[in-house]
Scaffold this motif. Structure first.
Motif, PDB file in Angstrom:
ATOM      1  N   SER A  25       0.831  -1.195   0.000  1.00 38.10           N
ATOM      2  CA  SER A  25       0.000   0.000   0.000  1.00 38.10           C
ATOM      3  C   SER A  25       0.874   1.255   0.000  1.00 38.10           C
ATOM      4  O   SER A  25       1.941   1.277   0.605  1.00 38.10           O
ATOM      5  CB  SER A  25      -0.898   0.005   1.241  1.00 38.10           C
ATOM      6  OG  SER A  25      -1.545   1.256   1.392  1.00 38.10           O
ATOM      7  N   MET A  34      -4.380  -6.510  -6.146  1.00 37.52           N
ATOM      8  CA  MET A  34      -4.405  -5.526  -7.219  1.00 37.52           C
ATOM      9  C   MET A  34      -5.739  -4.771  -7.278  1.00 37.52           C
ATOM     10  O   MET A  34      -5.776  -3.613  -7.685  1.00 37.52           O
ATOM     11  CB  MET A  34      -4.098  -6.197  -8.559  1.00 37.52           C
ATOM     12  CG  MET A  34      -2.747  -6.936  -8.571  1.00 37.52           C
ATOM     13  SD  MET A  34      -1.372  -6.042  -7.797  1.00 37.52           S
ATOM     14  CE  MET A  34      -1.071  -4.776  -8.998  1.00 37.52           C
ATOM     15  N   VAL A  35      -6.821  -5.389  -6.833  1.00 35.92           N
ATOM     16  CA  VAL A  35      -8.115  -4.697  -6.773  1.00 35.92           C
ATOM     17  C   VAL A  35      -8.048  -3.573  -5.743  1.00 35.92           C
ATOM     18  O   VAL A  35      -8.456  -2.437  -6.012  1.00 35.92           O
ATOM     19  CB  VAL A  35      -9.267  -5.686  -6.464  1.00 35.92           C
ATOM     20  CG1 VAL A  35     -10.567  -4.936  -6.198  1.00 35.92           C
ATOM     21  CG2 VAL A  35      -9.435  -6.678  -7.598  1.00 35.92           C
ATOM     22  N   CYS A  36      -7.507  -3.866  -4.568  1.00 33.18           N
ATOM     23  CA  CYS A  36      -7.376  -2.834  -3.534  1.00 33.18           C
ATOM     24  C   CYS A  36      -6.381  -1.757  -3.970  1.00 33.18           C
ATOM     25  O   CYS A  36      -6.564  -0.577  -3.660  1.00 33.18           O
ATOM     26  CB  CYS A  36      -6.957  -3.454  -2.202  1.00 33.18           C
ATOM     27  SG  CYS A  36      -8.307  -4.352  -1.382  1.00 33.18           S
ATOM     28  N   ALA A  37      -5.344  -2.147  -4.708  1.00 29.97           N
ATOM     29  CA  ALA A  37      -4.374  -1.172  -5.214  1.00 29.97           C
ATOM     30  C   ALA A  37      -5.053  -0.194  -6.169  1.00 29.97           C
ATOM     31  O   ALA A  37      -4.805   1.015  -6.118  1.00 29.97           O
ATOM     32  CB  ALA A  37      -3.221  -1.882  -5.912  1.00 29.97           C
ATOM     33  N   GLU A  38      -5.930  -0.700  -7.018  1.00 32.84           N
ATOM     34  CA  GLU A  38      -6.651   0.178  -7.943  1.00 32.84           C
ATOM     35  C   GLU A  38      -7.579   1.113  -7.171  1.00 32.84           C
ATOM     36  O   GLU A  38      -7.680   2.302  -7.505  1.00 32.84           O
ATOM     37  CB  GLU A  38      -7.452  -0.643  -8.950  1.00 32.84           C
ATOM     38  CG  GLU A  38      -8.217   0.199  -9.950  1.00 32.84           C
ATOM     39  CD  GLU A  38      -7.339   1.163 -10.745  1.00 32.84           C
ATOM     40  OE1 GLU A  38      -7.829   2.271 -11.073  1.00 32.84           O
ATOM     41  OE2 GLU A  38      -6.173   0.852 -11.044  1.00 32.84           O
ATOM     42  N   LYS A  39      -8.214   0.627  -6.131  1.00 40.03           N
ATOM     43  CA  LYS A  39      -9.068   1.486  -5.303  1.00 40.03           C
ATOM     44  C   LYS A  39      -8.240   2.590  -4.641  1.00 40.03           C
ATOM     45  O   LYS A  39      -8.694   3.723  -4.530  1.00 40.03           O
ATOM     46  CB  LYS A  39      -9.787   0.662  -4.244  1.00 40.03           C
ATOM     47  CG  LYS A  39     -10.870  -0.224  -4.817  1.00 40.03           C
ATOM     48  CD  LYS A  39     -11.514  -1.073  -3.743  1.00 40.03           C
ATOM     49  CE  LYS A  39     -12.565  -1.989  -4.322  1.00 40.03           C
ATOM     50  NZ  LYS A  39     -13.165  -2.874  -3.299  1.00 40.03           N
ATOM     51  N   GLU A  40      -7.022   2.248  -4.220  1.00 46.21           N
ATOM     52  CA  GLU A  40      -6.136   3.273  -3.637  1.00 46.21           C
ATOM     53  C   GLU A  40      -5.842   4.365  -4.646  1.00 46.21           C
ATOM     54  O   GLU A  40      -5.856   5.544  -4.329  1.00 46.21           O
ATOM     55  CB  GLU A  40      -4.790   2.653  -3.227  1.00 46.21           C
ATOM     56  CG  GLU A  40      -4.741   2.127  -1.856  1.00 46.21           C
ATOM     57  CD  GLU A  40      -3.318   1.904  -1.362  1.00 46.21           C
ATOM     58  OE1 GLU A  40      -2.332   2.163  -2.083  1.00 46.21           O
ATOM     59  OE2 GLU A  40      -3.203   1.460  -0.214  1.00 46.21           O
ATOM     60  N   ARG A  41      -5.547   3.969  -5.876  1.00 48.66           N
ATOM     61  CA  ARG A  41      -5.186   4.944  -6.914  1.00 48.66           C
ATOM     62  C   ARG A  41      -6.329   5.917  -7.213  1.00 48.66           C
ATOM     63  O   ARG A  41      -6.091   7.003  -7.733  1.00 48.66           O
ATOM     64  CB  ARG A  41      -4.735   4.229  -8.182  1.00 48.66           C
ATOM     65  CG  ARG A  41      -3.351   3.622  -8.050  1.00 48.66           C
ATOM     66  CD  ARG A  41      -2.809   3.118  -9.377  1.00 48.66           C
ATOM     67  NE  ARG A  41      -3.434   1.872  -9.813  1.00 48.66           N
ATOM     68  CZ  ARG A  41      -3.057   0.658  -9.432  1.00 48.66           C
ATOM     69  NH1 ARG A  41      -2.065   0.504  -8.588  1.00 48.66           N
ATOM     70  NH2 ARG A  41      -3.674  -0.405  -9.887  1.00 48.66           N
ATOM     71  N   GLN A  42      -7.538   5.539  -6.871  1.00 46.82           N
ATOM     72  CA  GLN A  42      -8.703   6.394  -7.118  1.00 46.82           C
ATOM     73  C   GLN A  42      -8.941   7.402  -5.996  1.00 46.82           C
ATOM     74  O   GLN A  42      -9.745   8.326  -6.155  1.00 46.82           O
ATOM     75  CB  GLN A  42      -9.955   5.533  -7.300  1.00 46.82           C
ATOM     76  CG  GLN A  42      -9.848   4.520  -8.414  1.00 46.82           C
ATOM     77  CD  GLN A  42      -9.496   5.131  -9.755  1.00 46.82           C
ATOM     78  OE1 GLN A  42     -10.072   6.148 -10.138  1.00 46.82           O
ATOM     79  NE2 GLN A  42      -8.553   4.538 -10.452  1.00 46.82           N
ATOM     80  N   TYR A  46      -4.207  10.057  -2.946  1.00 45.80           N
ATOM     81  CA  TYR A  46      -3.207   9.110  -3.441  1.00 45.80           C
ATOM     82  C   TYR A  46      -1.913   9.818  -3.847  1.00 45.80           C
ATOM     83  O   TYR A  46      -0.824   9.401  -3.493  1.00 45.80           O
ATOM     84  CB  TYR A  46      -3.757   8.295  -4.617  1.00 45.80           C
ATOM     85  CG  TYR A  46      -2.776   7.280  -5.145  1.00 45.80           C
ATOM     86  CD1 TYR A  46      -2.541   6.097  -4.450  1.00 45.80           C
ATOM     87  CD2 TYR A  46      -2.080   7.494  -6.328  1.00 45.80           C
ATOM     88  CE1 TYR A  46      -1.639   5.150  -4.918  1.00 45.80           C
ATOM     89  CE2 TYR A  46      -1.179   6.563  -6.802  1.00 45.80           C
ATOM     90  CZ  TYR A  46      -0.962   5.399  -6.093  1.00 45.80           C
ATOM     91  OH  TYR A  46      -0.061   4.467  -6.565  1.00 45.80           O
TER      92      TYR A  46
END
Length: 72
Positions: A25, A34-42, A46
């Motif tokens: 993270s 990778m799903v949670c990583a994409e949510k972080e990028r949103q 960030y």
């Protein structure tokens, strides 16, 4: 000494299987899917988390714990 990043089998955030990929993270020391990583990028903050990580690395701090993750 074992390393949680490589030993983790499940996402620290959502519990998903990590066989499809993992990343640390940008906000804390959780190993996430990778799903949670994409949510972080949103997230709106960030960019701030990434900039803080890069600044820590420039200072030689390769164990920066992140800026924290409010609102999660």
């Amino acid at each position: 000494m074992r390393d949680h990043f490589f030993d983790a089998k499940r996402c620290d955030r959502c519990g998903a299987d990590l066989s499809g990929g993992r990343i640390m993270s940008m906000f804390n020391t959780q190993v996430i899917c990778m799903v949670c990583a994409e949510k972080e990028r949103q997230r709106e903050d960030y960019r701030q988390a990434v900039e803080a990580d890069h600044e820590a690395i420039r200072r030689g701090d390769y164990n920066f714990p992140g800026i924290g993750m409010l609102g999660y």
